[in-house]
Design a protein around this motif. Sequence first.
Motif, short mmCIF file in Angstrom:
data_model
loop_
_atom_site.label_atom_id
_atom_site.label_comp_id
_atom_site.label_asym_id
_atom_site.label_seq_id
_atom_site.Cartn_x
_atom_site.Cartn_y
_atom_site.Cartn_z
N GLU A 205 2.00 0.41 2.27
CA GLU A 205 0.67 0.80 2.97
C GLU A 205 -0.39 -0.06 2.69
O GLU A 205 -1.06 -0.66 3.55
CB GLU A 205 0.45 2.21 3.04
CG GLU A 205 1.31 3.08 3.44
CD GLU A 205 0.88 4.60 3.35
OE1 GLU A 205 -0.13 4.73 2.68
OE2 GLU A 205 1.39 5.50 3.92
N ASN A 206 -0.41 -0.50 1.30
CA ASN A 206 -1.63 -1.46 1.09
C ASN A 206 -1.46 -2.80 1.79
O ASN A 206 -2.12 -3.55 1.96
CB ASN A 206 -1.49 -1.71 -0.25
CG ASN A 206 -2.24 -0.30 -1.06
OD1 ASN A 206 -2.97 0.28 -0.73
ND2 ASN A 206 -1.87 -0.10 -2.52
N LEU A 207 0.12 -3.17 1.61
CA LEU A 207 0.63 -4.43 2.25
C LEU A 207 0.26 -4.42 3.59
O LEU A 207 -0.19 -5.69 4.14
CB LEU A 207 1.84 -4.63 1.76
CG LEU A 207 2.60 -5.92 2.29
CD1 LEU A 207 1.82 -7.25 1.54
CD2 LEU A 207 4.12 -6.09 1.80
N LEU A 208 0.30 -3.58 4.47
CA LEU A 208 0.32 -3.40 5.88
C LEU A 208 -1.14 -3.71 6.05
O LEU A 208 -1.83 -4.41 6.89
CB LEU A 208 0.83 -2.20 6.35
CG LEU A 208 2.29 -2.27 6.54
CD1 LEU A 208 2.63 -0.65 6.80
CD2 LEU A 208 2.65 -2.93 7.85
N GLU A 209 -2.10 -2.96 5.36
CA GLU A 209 -3.52 -3.03 5.48
C GLU A 209 -3.94 -4.41 5.16
O GLU A 209 -4.97 -5.00 5.99
CB GLU A 209 -4.20 -2.09 4.64
CG GLU A 209 -4.19 -0.72 5.00
CD GLU A 209 -4.98 0.30 3.93
OE1 GLU A 209 -5.80 -0.39 3.23
OE2 GLU A 209 -4.70 1.36 3.93
N ASP A 210 -3.41 -5.07 4.22
CA ASP A 210 -3.95 -6.49 3.94
C ASP A 210 -3.46 -7.40 4.92
O ASP A 210 -4.28 -8.40 5.45
CB ASP A 210 -3.39 -6.97 2.46
CG ASP A 210 -4.09 -6.08 1.28
OD1 ASP A 210 -4.97 -5.47 1.49
OD2 ASP A 210 -3.55 -6.24 0.24
N LEU A 211 -2.43 -7.15 5.48
CA LEU A 211 -1.74 -8.04 6.58
C LEU A 211 -2.70 -7.87 7.77
O LEU A 211 -3.11 -8.98 8.40
CB LEU A 211 -0.57 -7.69 7.03
CG LEU A 211 0.29 -8.46 7.91
CD1 LEU A 211 0.49 -9.83 7.65
CD2 LEU A 211 1.68 -7.80 8.35
N GLU A 212 -2.90 -6.45 7.97
CA GLU A 212 -3.94 -6.55 9.22
C GLU A 212 -5.29 -7.04 8.94
O GLU A 212 -6.04 -7.84 10.00
CB GLU A 212 -4.11 -4.90 9.18
CG GLU A 212 -4.92 -4.42 10.63
CD GLU A 212 -4.23 -4.75 12.04
OE1 GLU A 212 -5.01 -5.02 13.05
OE2 GLU A 212 -3.21 -4.60 11.86
N ARG A 213 -5.83 -6.96 7.90
CA ARG A 213 -7.12 -7.28 7.63
C ARG A 213 -7.15 -8.93 7.49
O ARG A 213 -8.14 -9.66 7.84
CB ARG A 213 -7.56 -6.73 5.93
CG ARG A 213 -9.06 -7.25 5.84
CD ARG A 213 -9.54 -6.35 4.44
NE ARG A 213 -8.61 -6.50 3.50
CZ ARG A 213 -8.50 -7.59 2.46
NH1 ARG A 213 -9.37 -8.24 2.50
NH2 ARG A 213 -7.72 -7.60 1.68
N GLY A 214 -6.13 -9.52 7.15
CA GLY A 214 -5.90 -10.97 7.13
C GLY A 214 -5.53 -11.62 8.61
O GLY A 214 -5.33 -12.66 8.56
N LYS A 215 -5.20 -10.79 9.62
CA LYS A 215 -4.81 -11.14 10.77
C LYS A 215 -3.72 -11.85 10.95
O LYS A 215 -3.47 -13.00 11.39
CB LYS A 215 -5.98 -11.99 11.58
CG LYS A 215 -7.36 -11.13 11.57
CD LYS A 215 -8.51 -12.11 12.32
CE LYS A 215 -9.58 -11.30 12.39
NZ LYS A 215 -10.81 -12.16 12.97
#
Length: 611
Positions: A205-215
């Motif tokens: 979930e943290n990785l998905l959030e960081d992927l979303e934030r990093g576009k």
Amino acid sequence: MSDKGHKTGAGEKAGTAETPLPDPTAFAANMMKVSARSQRLISDFLSRQGTEDQGPQIPDPMNLAQAFTSLMTAVAAHPQKVADAQMSLWANYLDLWQTAASRMAGNEAAPKVAPERGDKRFKDAGWNEAVFDFIKQSYLVTARWIMETVHDIDTELEPKDRQKLEFYTKQFVDALSPSNFVMTNPEVLRATVESNGENLVRGLENLLEDLERGKGKIAIRQTDLDAFEVGRNLALTPGKVIYQNDLMQLLQYTPTTETVYRQPLLIIPPWINKFYILDLQPKNSFIKWAVAQGYTVFVVSWVNPDERQADKTFEDYMKEGIFAALDAIEKATGERQVSAIGYCIGGTLLTATLSLMAARGDDRIANATFFASQSDFKEAGELTVFIDEPQIDHLEEQMKSRGGYLEGSKMANAFNMLRSNDLIWSFVVNNYLLGKDPFPFDLLYWNSDSTNMPYRMHAFYLRECYLKNNLAEGRMVLGGEKLDVGKIKIPIYMQSSKEDHIAPVKSVYRGAKLYGGPVRFMVAGSGHIAGVINHPDANKYQHWLSEVRKLPPTFEQWFEKATEYPGSWWLDWDKWLSRKSGPKVPARKPGDGKLAPIEDAPGSYVKMKGG
């Protein structure tokens, strides 16, 4: 369910008790979640590829092919060196097997190899258990063998190729550390068993959030980004914005003493990151402390540029930055002359500006202090691995395609790579493998608060300073003048840091010898940030000073005669500057002069977010 409240506490101890078996039902359920989230992660990643303009694609943007081709040529030319290295590796493995076998038989055995001092990857107690100790030592033996072999073989290569080889080989070696993988990290395995795999669910979930934030690109969080806000619990020293233009806001801080030195103090921070590193928290704020010493402090707060500033040049930063600030300070205080501080690249700009002012007979800056700043880039340190003509050409094309500026995240990634174990892989383990949220840390929040770079200015800086060293060698031209640093005759205070990897101490020392006037050179303990931001109340680190009238030819000669003093160097700097700042006058408040305040400090420019 994700436990977003789980933080990495500084006082957490590694568990050493026997780990219970997982609950099969809960573990299976969490593994199903891991599988589902993994599929979503891959799907999200693939869907974002090609959806944004990635700029011109160059097969070898880091210009590594030539370096590795040269290495392979050297390897082929020295088969005996390669054979000797192989024999050495096998001998080390044999010793390691014997040590491991002895330990497993219940005997005491000294480790074949130990992590270097300060290596935090293997601090968990689980790494001392026989199996994981063997894994750890196998990695360390192999990693050191790889680095030593490359170093021994690449000695005949061009210095630039050798630097790239060793840097990127280390990146490869660091990435393969057993601490970075679930099945070879005892702390992660223990957390997986104890939580029935919940840590891996949270990590994805943290990785998905960081992927979303990093576009579409992984933007690793180094701290709790919700824990800090500029103006709420960072950059709190009271003051006002008293001037602004397209490139900067000028902040004047509210005095806390009844009288102040007549000569104001102007601080020029780097535009590569934001000024509030000098005003993080009241307990470590250089700005707050300088105000308390009786200085009328002004600080340049650079805009976070976008396409509107694409054509701004290095010379524009001088004119609309330093010169505009000098004009505004005279209107605000009535004082024509100021003391100036330049931090990092802000100091490089200040040196160039002082050279131009010397050529024109402009004496508005009466003395200058430099924090971790280079003017001679012949030995400019680890950042030069990213700088050669092909890489700058590629960077220019990228900036042009992005609207004329370099996204701040790209600069941040380069700096993080210089300390990849601390600034990349430690967070991969914490955030994604252990499933924890990063601990709130003001310095890492500042480090993540990236700034963009205008195309023309950034390309000029990289070529003129890092690539050609034109400022030091008298070839840089600004304002129609060929700059000569030797014409700067004003008093200089030069701060450097013993462990600085951005502005290495030897490089700073080379620059100190260029000035034509008196230079007080000082070496602080620690590195690029902690060496500068070291409040006297903290009682940390140390500094070295020498009372020589003329700087010796080499840094080693200077350091041999230097005296070590405990604690912060700020008091020595204050003693030096106070004697050059004129008599005391009634304290000046923002708005007392001819400039009306625009808004409260820290202003709005510093709150602009980069790419």
